[in-house]
Design a protein around this motif. Structure first.
Motif, mmCIF file in Angstrom:
data_model
loop_
_atom_site.group_PDB
_atom_site.id
_atom_site.type_symbol
_atom_site.label_atom_id
_atom_site.label_comp_id
_atom_site.label_asym_id
_atom_site.label_seq_id
_atom_site.Cartn_x
_atom_site.Cartn_y
_atom_site.Cartn_z
ATOM 1 N N ALA A 49 0.832 -1.194 0.000
ATOM 2 C CA ALA A 49 0.000 0.000 0.000
ATOM 3 C C ALA A 49 0.868 1.245 0.000
ATOM 4 C CB ALA A 49 -0.932 0.009 1.212
ATOM 5 N N ASN A 50 0.435 2.245 -0.724
ATOM 6 C CA ASN A 50 1.086 3.553 -0.699
ATOM 7 C C ASN A 50 0.935 4.150 0.692
ATOM 8 O OD1 ASN A 50 0.932 6.647 -0.932
ATOM 9 N ND2 ASN A 50 1.805 6.076 -2.918
ATOM 10 N N ASN A 51 2.049 4.567 1.307
ATOM 11 C CA ASN A 51 2.011 5.072 2.681
ATOM 12 C C ASN A 51 1.123 6.292 2.834
ATOM 13 O OD1 ASN A 51 3.612 3.136 3.883
ATOM 14 N ND2 ASN A 51 5.521 4.243 3.496
ATOM 15 N N ALA A 52 1.043 7.098 1.814
ATOM 16 C CA ALA A 52 0.281 8.339 1.918
ATOM 17 C C ALA A 52 -1.199 8.136 1.627
ATOM 18 C CB ALA A 52 0.862 9.382 0.970
ATOM 19 N N THR A 53 -1.503 7.348 0.586
ATOM 20 C CA THR A 53 -2.893 7.227 0.141
ATOM 21 C C THR A 53 -3.553 5.917 0.546
ATOM 22 O OG1 THR A 53 -2.274 6.221 -1.971
ATOM 23 C CG2 THR A 53 -2.316 8.656 -1.859
ATOM 24 N N GLY A 54 -2.739 4.905 0.830
ATOM 25 C CA GLY A 54 -3.293 3.590 1.129
ATOM 26 C C GLY A 54 -3.665 2.803 -0.105
ATOM 27 N N ASP A 55 -3.460 3.365 -1.314
ATOM 28 C CA ASP A 55 -3.768 2.644 -2.547
ATOM 29 C C ASP A 55 -2.927 1.381 -2.630
ATOM 30 O OD1 ASP A 55 -5.522 4.644 -3.197
ATOM 31 O OD2 ASP A 55 -4.125 5.688 -4.536
ATOM 32 N N ILE A 56 -3.561 0.287 -3.034
ATOM 33 C CA ILE A 56 -2.913 -1.026 -3.006
ATOM 34 C C ILE A 56 -2.462 -1.418 -4.413
ATOM 35 C CG2 ILE A 56 -3.229 -3.462 -2.455
ATOM 36 C CD1 ILE A 56 -5.376 -2.561 -0.424
ATOM 37 N N THR A 57 -1.240 -1.875 -4.508
ATOM 38 C CA THR A 57 -0.664 -2.349 -5.768
ATOM 39 C C THR A 57 -0.344 -3.825 -5.639
ATOM 40 O OG1 THR A 57 0.310 -0.181 -6.238
ATOM 41 C CG2 THR A 57 1.249 -2.082 -7.400
ATOM 42 N N LEU A 58 -0.645 -4.586 -6.687
ATOM 43 C CA LEU A 58 -0.339 -6.012 -6.678
ATOM 44 C C LEU A 58 1.112 -6.224 -7.078
ATOM 45 C CD1 LEU A 58 -1.206 -8.960 -6.432
ATOM 46 C CD2 LEU A 58 -1.866 -8.888 -8.849
ATOM 47 N N GLU A 59 1.835 -6.900 -6.207
ATOM 48 C CA GLU A 59 3.237 -7.192 -6.439
ATOM 49 C C GLU A 59 3.446 -8.699 -6.308
ATOM 50 O OE1 GLU A 59 7.410 -5.131 -5.049
ATOM 51 O OE2 GLU A 59 5.881 -5.466 -3.524
ATOM 52 N N LEU A 60 4.179 -9.283 -7.238
ATOM 53 C CA LEU A 60 4.483 -10.707 -7.194
ATOM 54 C C LEU A 60 5.976 -10.892 -6.973
ATOM 55 C CD1 LEU A 60 2.362 -12.046 -10.220
ATOM 56 C CD2 LEU A 60 1.684 -11.839 -7.820
ATOM 57 N N LYS A 61 6.317 -11.683 -5.956
ATOM 58 C CA LYS A 61 7.703 -12.048 -5.681
ATOM 59 C C LYS A 61 7.760 -13.552 -5.438
ATOM 60 C CE LYS A 61 9.083 -7.601 -3.597
ATOM 61 N NZ LYS A 61 9.656 -6.951 -2.381
ATOM 62 N N PRO A 62 7.558 -14.345 -6.477
ATOM 63 C CA PRO A 62 7.438 -15.797 -6.302
ATOM 64 C C PRO A 62 8.744 -16.443 -5.866
ATOM 65 C CG PRO A 62 7.489 -15.221 -8.629
ATOM 66 C CD PRO A 62 7.385 -13.928 -7.881
ATOM 67 N N LEU A 63 8.595 -17.520 -5.094
ATOM 68 C CA LEU A 63 9.738 -18.298 -4.613
ATOM 69 C C LEU A 63 9.668 -19.730 -5.111
ATOM 70 C CD1 LEU A 63 9.913 -17.006 -0.917
ATOM 71 C CD2 LEU A 63 11.421 -16.386 -2.814
ATOM 72 N N ILE A 64 9.022 -19.934 -6.239
ATOM 73 C CA ILE A 64 8.882 -21.300 -6.750
ATOM 74 C C ILE A 64 10.238 -21.805 -7.248
ATOM 75 C CG2 ILE A 64 6.482 -20.877 -7.402
ATOM 76 C CD1 ILE A 64 7.488 -20.935 -10.345
ATOM 77 N N PRO A 65 10.465 -23.112 -7.177
ATOM 78 C CA PRO A 65 11.732 -23.670 -7.677
ATOM 79 C C PRO A 65 11.923 -23.386 -9.171
ATOM 80 C CG PRO A 65 10.560 -25.269 -6.324
ATOM 81 C CD PRO A 65 9.612 -24.141 -6.553
ATOM 82 N N ASP A 66 13.159 -23.208 -9.574
ATOM 83 C CA ASP A 66 13.459 -22.923 -10.982
ATOM 84 C C ASP A 66 13.040 -24.055 -11.906
ATOM 85 O OD1 ASP A 66 14.540 -20.424 -10.443
ATOM 86 O OD2 ASP A 66 16.578 -21.207 -10.174
ATOM 87 N N VAL A 67 12.971 -25.277 -11.374
ATOM 88 C CA VAL A 67 12.639 -26.425 -12.233
ATOM 89 C C VAL A 67 11.147 -26.520 -12.520
ATOM 90 C CG1 VAL A 67 14.643 -27.742 -11.486
ATOM 91 C CG2 VAL A 67 12.482 -27.970 -10.234
ATOM 92 N N TRP A 68 10.333 -25.757 -11.820
ATOM 93 C CA TRP A 68 8.900 -25.805 -12.089
ATOM 94 C C TRP A 68 8.596 -25.104 -13.405
ATOM 95 C CZ3 TRP A 68 5.462 -24.664 -7.189
ATOM 96 C CH2 TRP A 68 5.656 -25.683 -6.251
#
Length: 708
Positions: A439-458
């Motif tokens: 969320a933006n600290n000032a407005t609270g607007d939410i942004t979708l962020e992906l930081k996957p930790l799936i194995p490289d072989v998948w």
């Protein structure tokens, strides 16, 4: 006269599902099969995002852990609504209606992924302004942080804003409770009230159960995270002063934690004994709670702090093939008396493993310095945790296990089964799949962020029909475009049934900010969890509230277990009414405190096993009284049944058109009952909010003793 099995007033089937849609059906995608488990599969299909990945054991346990959540959603009374429980039966040390605050942080983080989070709102209200409030600080808990994390998924800004004064009151209450040391700038806690009794520290006192008061990397760290969450919520309403005050509180707690609890020689956060310890020296052994600060991103991004993680996968310190130990293995009190519950001096507790997994994910994706671990490390620990979720070849979770053998050692029969004291869903969706909105600290607007930790072989993974700000998201990763029938190679994201993002890449990026179209938050449509009043429920068997009786009962399964708010289809742990074997057609009867009218639905949750079977049919009646107890039973008119015949393991809903009758009694008659009898795990009667029915106020039962 009572005429069992009458169908004169029965209308055709209303729908193929007992649940109304939460979002428009056209918003859904259908790439994956719905989540499935042993019971309540229509609930899973309706409320739960489904997943797919090469690790089918992980998929199985993901689905099972959603069924654990389902088992622990308990209805209380109309004034309070739903709560989430730790045990499926009410423990002696629980608050009103069975609430225990110890694992509330896990509960909220887990259930925030439901497609309708109104049950979570009800649960938070229970603790902060309802009957759970008197024991909301019985155990250490990260309340405000969990509420904020829920906001990042459901986007309900209005709700989180209304909770701000209650969250501040909860935060300030710890000082009023005498847990604050102004000199050190830290809170102290007794391990047992961290929900961690019999530790390597408490064993060094005269009272191993109650002893070991100290400054621990638990409560002070939770208060740090809660202060930050309060500051963020204050920003949402433009309260700069409150935001600044709580940001400063968080900064001070961070400094005090680093200055007092971090051991720069042993590279770990330690417990510091409060009594007889004028130099504030660290405990003589490492504990898994030393990883808790990373759960909230507290430690600096520095190689010195990252060194702590070298111990986690070291078999001589914490590592176990089925889960890490709660204390270092060479300590003199390691596993001491661990054959009896409940020791935190070595046995592997899912409660702690969940915290450590979230902390590890944070370290990998939010820090530059994580020399000893990477995303393969996360999957290794998650796989060990997944593997631990079995007993006799079937999905299972209890209180604690032997991390070396996988044997569940604190697993009391008819008590500990399906124990809800940890997370798993959150570790898959937020950790492995990396769904991390910010969320933006000032407005609270939410942004979708992906930081996957799936194995490289998948080569693929997917999550389908995930609720995000009231809308539905489907995320597909298909390296070669051969897994899902949507002509998509790489990463594809759908919002409300339409593709809104496509990244054609054979390598999944470690960090993706998804530019979703600007849409307003959509509230879920009417569902079971925001139905207004369940007039049948009486979980505390209060004499002046709804009474339940039966034609006959198995002495081990009395009628009151059918209106206690708990839906449990398992044979063990048991929670059901069943009629006495061999007595034939049977009935359950509810007597209300005042005449009911404007009933909207009656829900019957049948129980079956090898002896107890479904009836061939059932009918609903209301009592029409003429004079001084004389009267007759009449079929309730205008019924719309989801299932024409009784169905096992699912909600059997009967919609009722309100009006035209009123009564103080309702009876369900079961016909065609086999010799083993009929069983019901819960009977619910729903009415409109403005039905005019006045419930007798339940005084919240608050019981406290020292049994964990």
């Amino acid at each position: 006269m009572l005429s069992a099995g009458s169908t004169a007033h029965r209308a055709p089937l209303l729908t193929a599902s007992p649940y109304e849609p939460l979002q428009p059906v056209e918003w859904e995608t259908r790439f994956l099969p719905s989540a499935k488990d042993q019971f309540d599969n229509q609930w899973l299909e309706h409320y739960v995002p489904s997943i797919d990945c090469p690790d089918q054991q992980l998929v199985e346990i993901y689905n099972y852990r959603w069924s654990v959540v389902r088992r622990h959603i308990a209805y209380t009374v109309p004034e309070t609504g739903y709560i989430l429980t730790e045990f499926v039966k009410i423990a002696g040390h629980a608050g009103a209606f069975g609430g225990i605050v110890a694992a509330t942080g896990h509960h909220i983080r887990e259930a925030r992924w439901l497609r309708d989070t109104s049950v979570v709102d009800s649960y938070i209200n229970y603790w902060l302004k309802g009957p759970g409030k008197p024991v909301a600080r019985m155990y250490s808990v990260w309340m405000a942080d969990s509420v904020w994390e829920k906001y990042l998924i459901d986007g309900d800004a209005e709700y989180v804003k209304t909770m701000l004064p209650y969250l501040i009151e909860q935060w300030e209450g710890w000082e009023l409770d005498g847990k604050w040391n102004k000199e050190l700038g830290l809170y102290w806690q007794v391990p047992v009230w961290d929900a961690m009794e019999f530790t390597i520290g408490s064993y060094q006192t005269s009272d191993p159960y109650h002893g070991g008061d100290g400054y621990r990397p638990t409560l002070s760290v939770y208060q740090y995270a809660d202060a930050l969450a309060i500051a963020r919520i204050a920003n949402l309403i433009g309260d700069v002063q409150t935001s600044d005050i709580y940001t400063k509180h968080a900064e001070n707690l961070k400094s005090a934690t680093l200055n007092n609890l971090w051991n720069s020689t042993q590279h770990h956060f330690f417990h510091v004994m409060k009594e007889d310890n004028p130099s504030h020296s660290h405990l003589d052994g490492k504990e898994q709670i030393g990883y808790t600060p990373w759960y909230f991103n507290l430690p600096p991004d520095d190689s010195e702090y990252a060194e702590s993680w070298s111990y986690l996968f070291d078999p001589n310190v914490f590592w176990g093939d089925f889960g890490p130990a709660t204390a270092q293995k060479d300590h003199r009190f390691f596993y001491y008396e661990a054959e009896t519950c409940c020791r935190w001096n070595g046995p592997s507790w899912p409660y702690s493993t969940s915290i450590t997994l979230t902390a590890l994910a944070n370290l990998i994706v939010n820090y530059q310095n994580h020399l000893h671990v990477n995303k393969e490390s996360y999957y290794k620990l998650l796989s060990a945790y997944t593997k631990s979720h079995y007993k006799n070849g079937k999905p299972h979770i209890a209180e604690a296990l032997n991390g070396y053998t996988g044997e569940w050692i604190y697993d009391a029969w008819n008590w500990s089964e399906h124990y809800f004291h940890s997370s798993f869903v959150d570790l898959v969706l937020g950790g492995l799949f990396g769904i991390r909105p910010f969320a933006n600290n000032a407005t609270g607007d939410i942004t979708l962020e992906l930081k996957p930790l799936i194995p490289d072989v998948w080569d693929y993974y997917a999550v389908e029909n995930l609720q995000f700000q009231g809308n539905l998201l489907t995320i597909l990763w298909d390296r070669f475009g051969t897994r899902y029938d949507n002509n998509c190679t790489g990463l594809c994201i759908f919002q409300n049934g339409k593709q809104v993002y496509h990244l054609m890449n054979e390598v999944l990026p470690a960090h993706i900010i998804v530019p979703l179209p600007n849409i307003e938050r959509n509230k879920p449509l009417r569902t079971v969890y925001n139905s207004c009043k369940n007039l049948a429920s009486n979980p505390q068997r209060t004499p002046n509230f709804t009474k339940i009786s039966a034609s006959t009962s198995d002495p081990a399964h009395p009628p009151h277990e059918a209106n206690d708010g708990v839906i449990l289809h398992d044979e063990i742990p048991s929670n059901r009414w069943s009629s006495q074997a061999g007595t034939g057609d049977s009935w359950l009867e509810l007597e209300f405190t005042a005449p009911i009218k404007n009933i909207t639905a009656v829900d019957i949750h049948f129980y079956t096993d090898l002896s107890v079977h479904l009836p061939l049919s059932y009918e609903l009646f209301y009592w029409s009284e003429w004079w001084w107890g004389w009267g007759q039973w009449n079929v309730i008119p205008n019924q719309l049944r989801v299932f024409e015949k009784p169905v096992a393991g699912e909600l059997n809903r009967v919609w009722i058109q309100p009006g035209g009758w009123e009564s103080k009694k309702l009876r369900v008659v079961f016909s065609g009952v086999a010799g083993g009898g009929v069983g019901v795990t819960e009977l619910e009667v729903w009415s409109a909010c403005d039905d005019g029915y006045k419930t007798t106020r339940h005084e919240g039962m608050v019981l406290q003793n020292d049994e964990e």
